[in-house]
Each structure stands twice: as structure tokens, then as C-alpha cells.
Write an enzyme that holds these catalytic residues in place. Structure first.
Site, PDB file in Angstrom:
ATOM      1  N   CYS A   8       0.818  -1.209   0.000  1.00  8.58           N
ATOM      2  CA  CYS A   8       0.000   0.000   0.000  1.00  8.58           C
ATOM      3  C   CYS A   8       0.853   1.262   0.000  1.00  8.58           C
ATOM      4  O   CYS A   8       2.022   1.238   0.405  1.00  8.58           O
ATOM      5  CB  CYS A   8      -0.906   0.012   1.234  1.00  8.58           C
ATOM      6  SG  CYS A   8      -2.230   1.228   1.109  1.00  8.58           S
ATOM      7  N   ASP A 131      -6.852  -3.864  10.698  1.00  9.44           N
ATOM      8  CA  ASP A 131      -5.680  -3.001  10.845  1.00  9.44           C
ATOM      9  C   ASP A 131      -5.503  -2.614  12.310  1.00  9.44           C
ATOM     10  O   ASP A 131      -6.442  -2.704  13.119  1.00  9.44           O
ATOM     11  CB  ASP A 131      -5.874  -1.736   9.988  1.00  9.44           C
ATOM     12  CG  ASP A 131      -4.574  -0.979   9.712  1.00  9.44           C
ATOM     13  OD1 ASP A 131      -4.641   0.058   9.022  1.00  9.44           O
ATOM     14  OD2 ASP A 131      -3.513  -1.417  10.198  1.00  9.44           O
TER      15      ASP A 131
HETATM   16  O1  LIG Z   1      -0.625   4.550   4.365  1.00  4.87           O
HETATM   17  C1  LIG Z   1      -1.063   5.674   4.626  1.00  4.87           C
HETATM   18  O2  LIG Z   1      -0.367   6.722   4.596  1.00  4.87           O
HETATM   19  C2  LIG Z   1      -2.503   5.844   5.022  1.00  4.87           C
HETATM   20  C3  LIG Z   1      -2.999   7.122   5.209  1.00  4.87           C
HETATM   21  C4  LIG Z   1      -4.339   7.288   5.583  1.00  4.87           C
HETATM   22  C5  LIG Z   1      -5.175   6.190   5.729  1.00  4.87           C
HETATM   23  C6  LIG Z   1      -4.691   4.901   5.514  1.00  4.87           C
HETATM   24  C7  LIG Z   1      -3.350   4.723   5.166  1.00  4.87           C
HETATM   25  N1  LIG Z   1      -2.849   3.451   4.969  1.00  4.87           N
HETATM   26  C8  LIG Z   1      -3.759   2.365   5.002  1.00  4.87           C
HETATM   27  C9  LIG Z   1      -3.206   1.020   4.722  1.00  4.87           C
HETATM   28  O3  LIG Z   1      -3.883   0.197   4.102  1.00  4.87           O
HETATM   29  C10 LIG Z   1      -1.904   0.633   5.345  1.00  4.87           C
HETATM   30  O4  LIG Z   1      -1.236  -0.257   4.470  1.00  4.87           O
HETATM   31  C11 LIG Z   1      -2.194  -0.067   6.668  1.00  4.87           C
HETATM   32  O5  LIG Z   1      -2.779   0.870   7.542  1.00  4.87           O
HETATM   33  C12 LIG Z   1      -0.923  -0.643   7.274  1.00  4.87           C
HETATM   34  O6  LIG Z   1       0.025   0.377   7.400  1.00  4.87           O
HETATM   35  P1  LIG Z   1       1.483   0.021   8.039  1.00  4.87           P
HETATM   36  O7  LIG Z   1       1.251  -0.267   9.506  1.00  4.87           O
HETATM   37  O8  LIG Z   1       2.280   1.255   7.801  1.00  4.87           O
HETATM   38  O9  LIG Z   1       2.008  -1.188   7.313  1.00  4.87           O
END
Ligand SMILES: O=C(O)c1ccccc1NCC(=O)[C@H](O)[C@H](O)COP(=O)(O)O
Length: 212
Positions: A8, A131
Site C-alpha cells: 500500500c 488493521d
Molecule cells: O498509508 C497511509 O499513509 C494511510 C494514510 C491514511 C489512511 C490509511 C493509510 N494506509 C492504510 C493502509 O492500508 C496501510 O497499508 C495499513 O494501515 C498498514 O500500514 P502500516 O502499519 O504502515 O504497514
């Protein structure tokens, strides 16, 4: 058994190419201005056009109104919408009906109290993203690189496909999958060398850890 991976927050060609070459099944584009991974409609359209069939193109929005979604869906070739804000189950159903695209609803988990929402959204969405709940006052509702206690969902199942997210890395992925039984996983921070800067080596390592 290999798990399917969503990378993502892709915002440039190098990161997208690395994700596709490594075997990602989903690529996500973030339409949330405060994110260090945010893309414009034009940027996403230019990236998404080169994603072949078999890799799902996911647009991630946060409490987006119809006008915003109309523009994204009209100009970016997409396979799925990911709703990552406070969208109600009714709004999820409305978006699904309006755009005719599969909808994945992200649900933040921090404690047992957060678990009933997973059932409510699984009743209306095509997929749910389990999440880590964003900390109070956090500028981002996701993408915080924080894991939740995976024991909270150990052995739980929902009537729709689900994806595990939150603080996943190449080093903890095997444990996360073993503890939760996840067959799909999602990562953003864990494959970056700086906020919003995807790292090709870490992407490859994550997909290796996923068994791909
Ligand atoms: O990734 C971002 O910046 C973000 C911003 C606002 C809303 C959602 C966002 N990400 C969502 C996702 O699907 C991420 O991959 C998920 O939350 C996992 O994130 P991480 O812990 O950094 O792998």
C-alpha cells in the site's frame, strides 16, 4: 502456504515496479493529502495504467464524498475501493452500489471492544482490512507502522475475505500469519526506508517472507 500481499502507499514507478516484480497481488494508492504516500488522481492514473490484470489496483480514501470518489473512479483504472475512515456500514453499502466496485473496509483494532465492528462491516463489504487502530490524535488513520495484539483475532473468521495489516515487516510476517491464520496481508511502513519512500529490497524481502 503463501499468503497474498498488498503493498500500500505506492506513489512512484520504482516502488510500483518492485511490488509487481516481487509478486504483490494488490497495489494500493493513497488519496489522503496528509499522508506522505498521497498521490493525485493524475499520478495514480499514470501509475495504474501499467498494472496488468491479476494485480488488483486499490484506491484508498478516508471519509471521501461522492464528488471525490466520482473523480477518482472516472480517471483511475481500479479494481477495488478501500474505505479507511469513519464510513458507516450504510456508507459502505452506498459506495459499493454507486460505483459497482468491490469495497474493502478497514477496521482499526486495539482491544476486544473493537471486534464487533468487524462483523458489522463483514456483512456489507466485499473484504475487510483488519488493521491496527490509529493512536488517539494520530494524523493518519492508517499507515502508522503499528501492530495490534494478534491474539485478539486468533482463530476468528468472517464471511468475507480479510486482510491483516498494521506494523507488518519482513521480520514479523511469519509470526503474524502463524498467530492469526491470515491468508492475505497488507503493508506500507514496513517496506519503506523513510515515510512514503518504498524500498525495493524490503519489498522483495516482505514477499519472500510471504512465501512468494
Ligand atoms: O498509508 C497511509 O499513509 C494511510 C494514510 C491514511 C489512511 C490509511 C493509510 N494506509 C492504510 C493502509 O492500508 C496501510 O497499508 C495499513 O494501515 C498498514 O500500514 P502500516 O502499519 O504502515 O504497514
Amino acid at each position: 502456504m503463501p499468503v497474498s500481499v498488498k503493498i500500500c502507499g505506492l506513489s512512484d514507478r520504482a516502488g510500483l515496479d518492485a511490488a509487481m516484480a516481487a509478486g504483490a497481488r494488490y497495489v494500493g494508492f493513497v488519496f489522503f493529502a496528509k499522508s506522505p504516500r498521497a498521490v493525485t488522481v493524475e499520478q495514480a492514473a499514470a501509475l495504474a495504467v501499467d498494472v496488468p490484470p491479476g494485480i488488483a489496483k486499490v484506491a484508498l480514501v478516508v471519509d471521501a464524498d461522492d464528488a471525490t470518489l466520482d473523480e477518482i473512479v472516472a480517471r483511475v483504472p481500479l479494481d477495488m475501493l478501500q474505505l479507511h475512515g469513519h464510513e458507516t456500514p450504510e456508507r459502505v453499502a452506498e459506495v459499493r452500489a454507486r460505483y459497482g466496485l468491490p469495497v474493502m473496509k478497514a477496521v482499526g483494532v486495539a482491544s476486544e471492544a473493537d471486534l464487533p465492528a468487524l462483523n458489522a462491516y463483514a456483512a456489507v463489504a466485499d473484504q475487510i482490512l483488519v488493521d491496527a487502530k490509529a493512536p488517539k490524535g494520530a494524523p493518519l488513520p492508517g499507515g502508522n507502522g503499528l501492530a495490534f495484539d494478534w491474539r485478539l483475532i486468533a482463530g476468528r473468521r468472517w464471511p468475507v475475505p480479510w486482510m491483516l495489516a498494521g506494523g507488518l515487516t519482513p521480520d514479523n510476517l511469519a509470526e503474524a500469519v502463524a498467530r492469526t491464520g491470515a491468508r492475505q496481508v497488507d503493508v506500507s511502513s514496513g517496506v519503506e526506508r523513510a515515510p512514503g519512500v518504498k524500498d525495493e529490497v524490503r519489498i522483495r524481502a516482505f514477499l519472500d517472507a510471504a512465501g512468494l
